[in-house]
Enzyme design. Structure first.
Site, short mmCIF file in Angstrom:
data_model
loop_
_atom_site.label_atom_id
_atom_site.label_comp_id
_atom_site.label_asym_id
_atom_site.label_seq_id
_atom_site.Cartn_x
_atom_site.Cartn_y
_atom_site.Cartn_z
CB ALA A 259 64.50 35.67 -3.34
CB ILE A 261 61.28 41.60 -0.58
CG1 ILE A 261 60.64 41.98 -1.91
CG2 ILE A 261 60.69 42.44 0.56
CD1 ILE A 261 59.16 41.65 -1.99
CD GLU A 263 62.32 37.93 3.72
OE1 GLU A 263 62.71 36.78 3.81
OE2 GLU A 263 62.54 38.65 2.73
CG ASP A 305 62.65 77.21 28.99
OD1 ASP A 305 62.70 78.41 28.73
OD2 ASP A 305 62.02 76.74 29.96
CG ASP A 620 59.19 74.83 31.42
OD1 ASP A 620 58.92 75.75 30.62
OD2 ASP A 620 59.83 75.03 32.47
CG ASP A 624 58.33 76.84 26.33
OD1 ASP A 624 58.82 77.88 25.85
OD2 ASP A 624 58.47 76.50 27.51
CG ASN A 714 65.59 34.77 2.93
OD1 ASN A 714 66.67 35.27 2.65
ND2 ASN A 714 64.61 34.65 2.05
CB THR A 717 71.44 35.17 6.89
OG1 THR A 717 70.44 35.22 5.87
CG2 THR A 717 72.33 33.95 6.71
CG ASP A 718 67.35 37.95 5.66
OD1 ASP A 718 68.58 37.96 5.50
OD2 ASP A 718 66.53 38.07 4.73
#
Length: 874
Positions: A259, A261, A263, A305, A620, A624, A714, A717-718
């Site tokens: 829980a 983590i 995710e 450049d 360019d 370079d 989760n 809200t996540d």
């Protein structure tokens, strides 16, 4: 002439095709599997396995879907970029006009071999390195190899020469463009043996490094892994000490650790980067590597450049000086509009300025370039041209600049066609250093000359005065003209002398020319580049200019662009005299690096990196490419950029504009700020959830929230709120702050402290809600429902707090991010449905709270931001 087909076929077998070595195309499967290398993703995959072992199939399916979504988003972005880059790759000449079996035929340039004889003319791309056998007024643009913006004249020299070193007048180089004249050359090097091929090979010696964001996310992943282990061990130890079954406590500890983590983090990071990539594409910046977006945000040095990036790469006549007057020309680059003035910006009628008119006529006659406009420009009064857009230019940029200057004075090739007929043309020759055109002008014949000031001025025995009459060239007048030419050169203007001879039999050694004037031209700085440089300075980002041009030219452009304030200029030759230690010590003093070669550019970038700077390098040309790849962020030009440079770059500017790069830096800063915002949000919320479960168990309470309720939290809200937080617009002062240091940790600035404190508040308020309803006599289901409401609402309030690290929630406009408002509304709606709808109540084990319980739950939710704000202000 040339090789036979049989000889060519034999050499092709031994030498190989005239290509640089195909870049390895990314295999789709490899791109997809590469999305799973992230530490956080690996932790999530481990959590999926554990969830399956614990029988939590719903959790496992949810996590695996999130991981797959993250992988698909990253794959789509990288795969789309690969295809976009394929469309941009158009460097080498597809065909070449080559002598085979005594016949001039057009063949695939990849089939060229050494010994082949090719024909070149204006507009051709040179397909391989060759020694010049014959040339007539032949000029090439070698800026992609040398950085020099001026066309280079080529002449036949030692036709047995096989040394293809740079800057040789008898060698033509692969990738350069023919701008004027014709040439016959023998191929002496193909593919990887050309100068362009050798530079592209340097790229293989440069290893890719992890970006600052990848390092920070790896750091974050390790912290999360440690937190998971600590939580698991703490729950297990606490449970065993209370006398609980050891195996049950181990399983409970693992469940709570999962829980913890966040995710949603990998997917949210990818979405935030992808959204920034989309915004940058609209602003003309194509991102090749996703994580480089954020790296741009911590850029502390931009190595730019000059030609086409800081300047417009469009030669412009800004001054024309006759003996009697100095004239100015407004309208930079190829813009149609412009005017002719004299003295203190006094408008003039060119037709009354005899010497000026004759000088501009000379510039038009001595030109093989062509200009045209979409709409015919209008001249409201002589000396002022009004029109929209730009001239379409073909041919030599210097000659085009003279045509545009003359057009501003109402003088065009069409207007002269009735009175001027060309009899013979003598092309510019690198030995004589002038061009001449013999023409019939009415009843008389004239020869117009255009060339180097030091060549033509000594041959002028007369000059044209303000009345259009030829007057004797006195020593005093000649001295004044020499000083004037020197003054123009000091201002980094390229000076061309214009003269005429009315004698039919001109003898160059007799010197009977009539001096008309000096045309001073420059490649002007972009107005947007000036603004961008000022913006970089306010953001504490150092901008330096690296160019192959002459030091005086580079310094003059740097002054006009606002680059040289307090800084110094240094050449490649001067760099060679410095050791790495000396360069590292003094490199901060320089803002202009002139006359540099590819090895110098690479050395400059490495020096800045050794000093701990995050370096963004633009370029360019093939010259370079090594430095572009070595830099933390390599930026190629989409319009003028070569294939090799585009492949080495992380970002491609579709409009070759420094201002676009600075906008990209702003987006990069915004992305990192947004990632910090939703990391703060996700970790605070997860800490709150873990503390709720952990402290509840320690206190001997019933399980505060069931697994299905944690899953609901989760989900609401996540997901959407975190993604919406990633869409937050840049704060108004984001470009007035200094870039973060390369060694700065992800949680710098007290972020970890904020996360932990806020997580504790969320956990305590959720527990307080649970115990309060329990003391009111509510059932366990009612207590859990109140805790669920408090946990979700306090997290949704917190998401608005995370919009800024500097302002409290009460000092921000709540409707500043309407996507976040919408996401929060949907989350509240989902919570209400889970609490109010009977069918969902059965799924989530909730009950409809009464008014007192609801007010208690909401009261504890809103108490958190109030307490946090009091602490913030104390």
């Amino acid at each position: 002439m040339g090789l036979t087909e049989k000889e060519a076929a034999e050499r092709l077998r031994t030498e190989g095709e005239n290509v640089f070595g195909e870049s390895r195309k990314a295999v789709p499967v490899k791109i997809f599997l590469g999305q799973f290398k992230d530490v956080m993703v690996m932790i999530l995959l481990a959590a999926t396995v554990v969830s399956v072992l614990l029988g939590e199939i719903t959790d496992a399916v949810t996590i695996i879907l999130i991981v797959l979504l993250n992988a698909i988003l990253g794959f789509v972005q990288e795969y789309r970029t690969e295809h976009t880059l394929e469309a941009l790759r158009s460097m080498t000449s597809p065909t070449a006009k080559c002598w085979r079996d005594g016949k001039l035929t057009e063949i695939d340039a990849a089939k060229l071999v050494t010994g082949d004889i090719i024909e070149l003319e204006a507009g051709d791309r040179i397909p391989a390195d060759g020694v010049v056998l014959k040339a007539a007024g032949f000029f090439t643009d070698e800026s992609i190899l040398t950085g020099e913006s001026t066309a280079v004249g080529k002449t036949a020299g030692d036709t047995t020469d096989r040394d293809n070193s740079l800057n040789k007048p008898n060698i033509v180089y692969c990738g350069a463009s023919a701008t004027k004249g014709t040439c016959r050359a023998e191929i002496i090097a193909t593919g990887k043996n050309t100068q362009m091929g050798r530079i592209s090979e340097m790229l293989t010696d440069i290893d890719s490094e992890a970006t600052p964001l990848q390092k920070r996310l790896a750091e974050l992943g390790k912290i999360v892994a440690i937190i998971c282990l600590v939580v698991c061990a703490a729950v297990f130890g606490a449970g065993v000490l209370r006398g609980e079954n050891a195996f049950d406590m181990l399983m409970t500890g693992i469940t709570i650790a999962i829980a913890a983590i966040p995710e949603g983090l990998p997917a949210t990071v990818t979405i935030a980067l992808a959204l920034a990539v989309s915004r940058m594409l609209k602003q003309k910046a194509l991102v090749n590597k996703l994580h480089s977006v954020e790296t741009l945000g911590c850029t502390s040095v931009i190595c730019s450049d000059k030609t086409g990036t800081i300047t417009e790469n469009k030669m412009t006549v800004t001054e024309l000086s006759t003996v009697s007057e100095n004239y100015g020309f407004s309208g930079m680059g190829y813009r149609v509009s412009g005017a002719v003035t004299k003295g203190d910006n006094i408008a003039v009628n060119p037709m009354t300025e005899k010497a000026l008119t004759e000088a501009l006529r000379c510039g038009v006659v001595c030109s093989t370039a062509e200009i045209s406009a979409h709409e015919a420009p209008k001249s409201r009064n002589r000396g002022t041209l009004a029109g929209k857009g730009e001239w379409k230019v073909t041919g030599d940029p210097t000659e085009a600049a003279l045509l545009i200057a003359a057009a501003k004075a109402g003088i065009t090739r069409e207007s002269l066609s009735g009175s001027c007929r060309v009899i013979e043309e003598y092309p510019f020759d690198s030995e004589t250093r002038f061009m001449a055109v013999h023409c019939q002008w009415g009843s008389e014949k004239r020869i117009y000359f255009k060339g180097a000031e030091e060549v033509l001025l000594p041959r002028c025995s007369q000059y044209m005065d303000e009345n259009g009459k030829a007057s004797p060239m006195t020593a005093a007048v000649r001295r004044e003209l020499e000083e004037r030419a020197a003054d123009m050169s000091d201002k980094a203007l390229r000076v061309l002398a214009l003269a005429v001879c009315t004698s039919e039999n001109f003898d160059p050694d007799r010197g009977n020319l009539v001096f008309l004037g000096f045309a001073g031209m420059t490649d002007p700085p972009r107005e947007e580049a000036k603004t961008a440089i000022r913006k970089c300075a306010s953001a504490s980002v150092k901008t330096v200019m690296i160019t192959g041009d002459h030091k005086n030219t580079a310094v003059a452009v740097a002054k006009k662009a606002g680059l040289l304030k307090g800084g110094k200029a240094i050449t490649g030759a001067e760099l060679d005299k410095l050791t790495d230690e000396e360069l590292d010590r003094d490199i901060g003093k320089y803002t202009v690096f002139a006359r540099v070669e590819p090895v110098h550019k690479l050395r400059i970038v490495k020096s800045f990196k050794r000093r701990g700077e995050i370096v963004t390098m633009t370029g360019d040309g093939v010259n370079d490419a090594p430095a572009v790849k070595e830099a933390d962020v390599g930026v190629a030009m989409g319009v003028t950029g070569t294939d090799v440079t585009k492949q080495a770059a992380d970002v491609i500017l579709m409009d070759d504009n420094l201002a676009t790069l600075v906008n990209a830096v702003e987006q990069g800063r915004c992305v990192y700020a947004n990632i910090r915002k939703f990391v703060r949000y996700l970790l605070s919320c997860n800490i709150g959830e873990v503390l709720t479960m952990f402290l509840g168990m320690i206190m001997g309470m019933p399980v505060v929230l069931l697994p299905v309720q944690i899953l609901l939290v989760n989900l609401v809200t996540d997901g959407l709120p975190a993604v919406a937080l990633g869409m937050e617009q840049p704060e108004s002062d984001i470009m007035s702050r200094p870039p973060r240091r390369s060694g700065e940790g992800f949680f710098a600035g007290g972020l970890m402290w904020k996360i932990v404190i806020r997580g504790i508040f969320i956990g305590l308020s959720t527990l307080a809600s649970f115990t309060t309803v329990m003391r009111m006599g509510g059932s366990v289901e009612a207590c859990r429902t109140a805790a669920l409401i408090t946990l979700v609402v306090s997290q949704l309030i917190h998401v608005f707090e995370c919009r800024s690290e500097r302002k409290s929630i009460f000092r921000m406009n709540p409707f500043g991010n309407m996507k976040l408002v919408g996401a929060a509304f949907l989350s509240v709606a989902a919570l209400a449905a889970a609490v109010m709808i009977p069918q969902l109540q059965l799924v989530f084990s909730t009950v409809t709270p009464d008014m007192v319980q609801l007010l208690a739950a909401l009261g504890f939710s809103f108490a958190v931001p109030v307490l946090a704000n009091l602490m913030h202000n104390s």
